[in-house]
Design an enzyme around this catalytic site. Structure first.
Site, short mmCIF file in Angstrom:
data_model
loop_
_atom_site.label_atom_id
_atom_site.label_comp_id
_atom_site.label_asym_id
_atom_site.label_seq_id
_atom_site.Cartn_x
_atom_site.Cartn_y
_atom_site.Cartn_z
N SER A 240 1.00 -1.03 -0.01
CA SER A 240 -0.05 -0.10 0.09
C SER A 240 0.87 1.31 0.03
O SER A 240 2.00 1.26 0.02
CB SER A 240 -1.03 -0.14 1.10
OG SER A 240 0.04 0.26 2.46
N LYS A 241 0.04 2.46 0.13
CA LYS A 241 0.85 3.66 -0.04
C LYS A 241 2.13 3.80 1.41
O LYS A 241 3.06 4.27 1.21
CB LYS A 241 0.04 4.99 0.18
CG LYS A 241 -0.91 4.98 -1.20
CD LYS A 241 -0.93 6.39 -1.56
CE LYS A 241 -1.95 6.49 -2.76
NZ LYS A 241 -3.17 5.96 -2.70
#
Ligand code: GLU
Length: 494
Positions: A240-241
């Protein structure tokens, strides 16, 4: 539809965000699968969710695919264009009894309109009564009537998968506002586009039984399904980010080459089965098979991506490197006019330094000192290798003198001269080479010094030594004024 007998494989992104690593890998595997088998790669933009989709995202997905070299043969189709067909398919299911009208209130905002709700009683309303209520204007959704039994399929990655249908709730096909739900739209489109192979992330595994039921209820032939395991960060958590950049565009902006990202994505959960890792698109197409996709999650290792980038920089055709380095060289102070006028020189220099950077921009920084007129001395290099300016100047004077007498400036002629000088001065070769490197390159590190001098050429090398002597003499005088330390005696040269 095409006459091509190979598999018809689609990539079906929703344009609700940039193309990220997971989506790009699904696209890449689908592309490799189609190309390997001489099939057709179809692009379909799943833009039925009007509120979350945007033109801008569609464009950015197309850009990222083009940049990566994921060329499609058909499309982009737009799912929203199939709305009438989606509705017609749902009505067909209503007619043949596979679906029923559901008069329950639409779910609260925020709850998935097509999601699992407790089974309502609407499936038991007699047909004529339901039809009458709908004709009287009562709002209703269409819900699929999940049959009894079991739904199974042979997944090309996971093997046989099966669910008891009693665990699947009757699901919505058309909302009461007439908009189709994902499972209906996707099946309707895949049938219409004659898709024979569906490769996608395993977050879709739970949709597959419902989709298979729809194929069966619509009397269509099932495609092959392959569900690709998810991608994790190096900490074992879903990518994810938090793990940094995840969009293809962000990697492009960081200087990752499309061929490196292509290669890297192909190795996320797949391998050629031998020890090959650095592969180009043609090799990957040739080697690819769904059977070698791993069942376990893949780990995204940014260091490996950097390493692959470097490998591709080292191996790419030099003309391509010259092309890519043009902008970064200008940014590093090499005039555009010089690059235009001296392509051979730019090429030679880039070829010497290409293995010295993780990105083309880093390689250009290494190349720039050879190609621009001015020299900039790196403060750290000066502090380290010109710490005793008088001593460095004395050695450089001697180097300048000896090099000026050389006929040829080939590395093989330069090396013995420098080594002899070090031995005459009773110092290690490094004591000469390091200050000399700062003088000609301005940096503390460079490719092998004899290659550097040769490429720099006699004139520029001697000029830079002169320039360095001026700088060092000024440093030595300043130091003398400060400490009273006398300059070292001058033995050779003037
Ligand atoms: N549009 C879906 C997504 O982006 C993919 C649908 C599919 O591959 O079946 O997740």
């Amino acid at each position: 539809m095409s006459e091509n007998p190979g598999p018809r494989v689609r990539f079906a992104p929703s344009p609700t965000g940039y193309l990220h690593v997971g989506g790009a890998r699904t696209a890449l595997f689908s592309f490799l699968l189609a190309r390997h088998a001489g099939g057709t790669f179809v692009l379909r933009i799943e833009d039925t969710d009007r509120a979350r989709s945007s033109e801008e995202m569609t464009r950015s997905i197309l850009d990222s695919m083009a940049w990566l070299g994921l060329d499609f043969d058909e499309g982009p189709h737009h799912q929203a264009d199939g709305l009438e067909r989606h509705r017609a398919n749902a009505l067909r299911l209503l007619e043949n009894g596979a679906a029923y009208r559901c008069f329950c209130a639409p779910p609260e905002p925020g709850r998935s309109a097509g999601g699992e709700t407790e089974l309502c009683g609407c499936g038991r309303i007699p047909d004529d009564e339901a039809e009458g209520r709908a004709e009287a204007g009562e709002a209703c959704a269409l819900r699929f009537r999940v049959p009894a039994g079991e739904t199974s399929w042979e997944d090309a990655v996971h093997g046989r998968r099966a669910v008891e249908n009693e665990h699947v709730t009757d699901f919505v096909l058309l909302r009461s506002d007439g908009t189709p739900v994902y499972n209906l739209a996707v099946v309707s489109d895949d049938i219409e586009m004659e898709i024979t192979y569906i490769l996608r992330g395993d977050d879709h595994l739970s949709n597959t039984p419902k989709q298979i039921m729809l194929y069966e209820a619509l009397g269509a032939t099932l495609p092959t399904f392959a569900h690709v395991p998810m991608i994790l960060g190096t900490d074992g958590k879903r990518l994810s980010k938090r793990h940094g950049a995840t969009s293809v565009g962000a990697y492009r902006d960081q200087g990752i080459l499309p061929e490196a990202l292509f290669n890297f994505l192909a190795l996320l959960g797949w391998s050629a089965g031998d020890d090959r890792e650095i592969m180009d698109a043609a090799e990957l197409i040739k080697a690819f098979s769904v059977g070698r996709i791993l069942k376990k999650s893949a780990v995204f290792d940014p260091e490996k991506l950097t390493w692959l980038n470097r490998q591709h920089i080292e191996r790419m055709p030099i003309d391509r490197l010259v092309e890519l380095a043009r902008g970064p060289l200008e940014e590093a102070g090499v005039p555009a006019a010089f690059i235009e006028a001296s392509p051979e020189r730019v090429l030679e220099v880039l070829d010497l330094v290409r293995e010295r950077g993780n990105t083309v921009a880093a390689v250009a920084l290494q190349a720039a000192p050879f190609l621009r007129d001015e020299i900039a001395y790196e403060p750290e290099a000066v502090a380290r290798f010109w710490k005793r300016p008088a001593e460095a100047a004395e050695l450089l004077r001697a180097v300048g003198y000896r090099l000026s007498t050389l006929d040829d400036f080939e590395p093989a002629s330069l090396e013995p001269v420098i080594r002899q000088l070090a031995s005459d001065k009773e110092v290690g070769a490094g004591k000469v080479i390091h200050p000399l490197r700062v003088a000609v390159m301005g940096t503390g590190v460079s490719p092998e010094i004899f290659a550097v001098l040769s490429l720099m050429g006699r004139e520029r090398t001697l000029e830079r030594i002169q320039q360095a002597l001026g700088y060092l003499d000024a440093m030595a005088s300043a130091k003398l004024a400060e400490t009273g330390e006398p300059p070292a005696p001058d033995e050779e040269g003037q």
